[in-house]
Design a protein around this motif. Structure first.
Motif, PDB file in Angstrom:
ATOM      1  N   ARG A 218       0.425  12.718   1.789  1.00 32.68           N
ATOM      2  CA  ARG A 218       1.878  12.509   1.731  1.00 32.68           C
ATOM      3  C   ARG A 218       2.547  13.183   2.923  1.00 32.68           C
ATOM      4  O   ARG A 218       3.454  12.636   3.535  1.00 32.68           O
TER       5      ARG A 218
ATOM      6  N   PHE B 206       1.223   3.897  -3.030  1.00 35.37           N
ATOM      7  CA  PHE B 206       0.896   5.304  -2.822  1.00 35.37           C
ATOM      8  C   PHE B 206       1.927   6.193  -3.505  1.00 35.37           C
ATOM      9  O   PHE B 206       1.580   7.113  -4.242  1.00 35.37           O
TER      10      PHE B 206
ATOM     11  N   ALA C  88      -1.893   5.574   3.372  1.00 32.61           N
ATOM     12  CA  ALA C  88      -1.531   5.166   2.006  1.00 32.61           C
ATOM     13  C   ALA C  88      -2.732   4.557   1.290  1.00 32.61           C
ATOM     14  O   ALA C  88      -2.960   4.836   0.110  1.00 32.61           O
TER      15      ALA C  88
ATOM     16  N   GLU D  17       1.255   8.592  -6.701  1.00 31.73           N
ATOM     17  CA  GLU D  17       1.500  10.028  -6.617  1.00 31.73           C
ATOM     18  C   GLU D  17       2.388  10.484  -7.772  1.00 31.73           C
ATOM     19  O   GLU D  17       2.125  11.504  -8.409  1.00 31.73           O
TER      20      GLU D  17
ATOM     21  N   SER E 234       0.826  -1.211   0.000  1.00 32.00           N
ATOM     22  CA  SER E 234       0.000   0.000   0.000  1.00 32.00           C
ATOM     23  C   SER E 234       0.855   1.253   0.000  1.00 32.00           C
ATOM     24  O   SER E 234       0.565   2.212  -0.722  1.00 32.00           O
TER      25      SER E 234
ATOM     26  N   GLY F 180      -4.972   7.281   0.145  1.00 32.01           N
ATOM     27  CA  GLY F 180      -4.388   7.926  -1.026  1.00 32.01           C
ATOM     28  C   GLY F 180      -4.524   7.082  -2.277  1.00 32.01           C
ATOM     29  O   GLY F 180      -4.777   7.610  -3.361  1.00 32.01           O
ATOM     30  N   ASN F 181      -4.380   5.772  -2.140  1.00 33.67           N
ATOM     31  CA  ASN F 181      -4.511   4.887  -3.300  1.00 33.67           C
ATOM     32  C   ASN F 181      -5.937   4.890  -3.826  1.00 33.67           C
ATOM     33  O   ASN F 181      -6.155   4.892  -5.044  1.00 33.67           O
TER      34      ASN F 181
END
Length: 129
Positions: free
Chosen positions: A67, A23, A106, A27, A19, A109-110
């Motif tokens: 992040r 991420f 993460a 990004e 993960s 974010g994914n």
């Protein structure tokens, strides 16, 4: 570094989880999608470019914040690992919590990156790219 912490990190490699790796890859890939925006501008499709920028800007801001949260968590992880005044058990519990937090961030974010990529593909399809 204390031997206990070294063995803990080796036994619990979840900080290097898929993960978290995904991420950072997501990004990086999303930052390159700026080309879609440039293409729209160069094609004179200013409304579509503005819509895409508005939509992505919010998501990029959120990804950037995630992040930063990972970065702050990593700093806390390193500080705890390096703290000579903490017992090994105490460190292990705190580090485990931080690792789970980083993985959760993460994963958020994914999901955001996946959703954003789908919307970008939809924009590109509608615009014939």
């Amino acid at each position: 570094r204390e031997p206990f912490i070294a063995s803990f990190t080796i036994m619990n490699p979840s900080l290097n989880s898929q993960s978290v790796s995904d991420f950072y890859e997501n990004e990086e890939r999303l930052s390159r999608t700026f080309e879609s925006f440039k293409f729209l501008l160069e094609s004179g499709r200013f409304d579509a470019a503005a819509g895409l920028l508005e939509e992505r800007n919010s998501d990029f801001t959120r990804i950037s914040m995630l992040r930063e949260n990972i970065s702050v968590s990593m700093k806390a992880y390193k500080m705890i690992a390096a703290n000579p005044d903490m017992r090994g058990e105490e460190k292990a519990v705190l580090i485990d919590n931080i690792i789970h937090t980083i993985i959760g961030i993460a994963q958020q974010g994914n999901k955001l990156a996946d959703d954003l990529e789908k919307r970008i593909e939809e924009h590109n399809t509608l615009l014939g790219q």
